[in-house]
Scaffold this motif. Structure first.
Motif, PDB file in Angstrom:
ATOM      1  N   THR A 147     -53.680   6.832  40.824  1.00 11.30           N
ATOM      2  CA  THR A 147     -52.668   6.540  39.924  1.00 11.30           C
ATOM      3  C   THR A 147     -52.775   4.631  39.952  1.00 11.30           C
ATOM      4  OG1 THR A 147     -51.043   8.205  39.231  1.00 11.30           O
ATOM      5  CG2 THR A 147     -50.054   5.501  39.608  1.00 11.30           C
ATOM      6  N   GLY A 154     -50.951   2.583  35.941  1.00  7.80           N
ATOM      7  CA  GLY A 154     -51.001   3.837  34.887  1.00  7.80           C
ATOM      8  C   GLY A 154     -50.959   5.367  35.554  1.00  7.80           C
ATOM      9  N   ARG A 210     -51.117   7.764  26.108  1.00  6.44           N
ATOM     10  CA  ARG A 210     -50.376   6.833  26.398  1.00  6.44           C
ATOM     11  C   ARG A 210     -49.829   7.701  28.356  1.00  6.44           C
ATOM     12  NH1 ARG A 210     -45.068   8.565  25.714  1.00  6.44           N
ATOM     13  NH2 ARG A 210     -45.843  10.404  24.319  1.00  6.44           N
ATOM     14  N   TYR A 211     -49.592   7.004  29.064  1.00  5.47           N
ATOM     15  CA  TYR A 211     -50.157   7.368  30.976  1.00  5.47           C
ATOM     16  C   TYR A 211     -48.147   7.484  31.322  1.00  5.47           C
ATOM     17  CZ  TYR A 211     -54.070   6.100  31.825  1.00  5.47           C
ATOM     18  OH  TYR A 211     -55.451   5.367  32.300  1.00  5.47           O
ATOM     19  N   GLU A 212     -47.290   7.249  30.195  1.00  7.58           N
ATOM     20  CA  GLU A 212     -45.573   7.646  30.547  1.00  7.58           C
ATOM     21  C   GLU A 212     -45.291   8.429  29.624  1.00  7.58           C
ATOM     22  OE1 GLU A 212     -44.080   6.711  32.671  1.00  7.58           O
ATOM     23  OE2 GLU A 212     -45.523   4.895  33.937  1.00  7.58           O
TER      24      GLU A 212
END
Length: 213
Positions: A147, A154, A210-212
């Protein structure tokens, strides 16, 4: 004369000991702070040298061999096998698990780093068995390094909490994931036999770009 020599010898011994202690302390602090980074960089470099790196497609986008690497303790393997089978069949996703997809003849650490680096996300199945497993914690920390150093910050790490006591014993450095809602709780008391809710929710998350979460 002998007293002077003895004094000089004592001074030299003391100074040498102090230097060794100072160097040992400094090196220990560096290893403690950057140890996982050093490990990660070493295995990624080794992976690229051996030709296992991530490829780019025609639009210079990273092409991952797996949608997610599933990190879990062997004691939770039966539940994970059922979960992986359902997600792959119902959501048309390709997941990586160690007992099926690791490359035979390749070192365990190389396999782990390769699986994380070549997967879009890493999902950790958090139980007391996971937290007590050296290899599971190795996978978790390698995913953290991925990460930080390979995905431009991300978040690719996602947790599935299967036990209340696992939630209580999660290391402090993972609390940001909890705060950012990068986890799902699927406790034993709430667990349906076919894990339909978890399969549906996790499938949606893994198909998201999406990463979140």
């Amino acid at each position: 004369m002998e007293k002077k020599c003895s004094l000089y010898t004592l001074i030299i011994v003391v100074l040498t000991s102090l230097i060794i202690i100072a160097l040992t302390t400094t090196v220990s602090r560096i290893v403690f702070r950057y140890g996982w980074k050093f490990r990660y960089m070493y295995y990624v470099a080794k992976e690229k040298y051996q030709g296992y790196g991530v490829e780019d497609d025609a639009n210079n986008q990273r092409f991952y061999r797996f949608d997610a690497f599933i990190s879990y303790a062997d004691q939770d393997g039966k539940f994970v096998a059922k979960l992986v089978n359902k997600i792959e069949n119902e959501h048309n996703l390709r997941l990586c698990i160690h007992d099926r997809d690791f490359i035979p003849g390749t070192g365990i650490m190389d396999n782990i780093t390769n699986a994380i680096h070549c997967s879009r996300r890493t999902v950790c199945i958090m139980t007391s068995h996971f937290l007590n497993s050296y290899w599971c914690m190795f996978e978790l920390n390698m995913a953290r390094m991925e990460t930080i150093y390979s995905r431009n910050g991300g978040n690719v790490l996602f947790l599935i909490i299967l036990e209340k006591k696992a939630m209580k014993n999660i290391p402090l450095y993972l609390m940001d994931l909890i705060k950012n809602q990068s986890y799902l709780e699927y406790l034993a008391d709430d667990r349906a036999e076919d894990c339909t809710v978890l399969v549906s929710r996790l499938g949606e998350i893994l198909k998201s770009n999406r990463y979140e979460f």
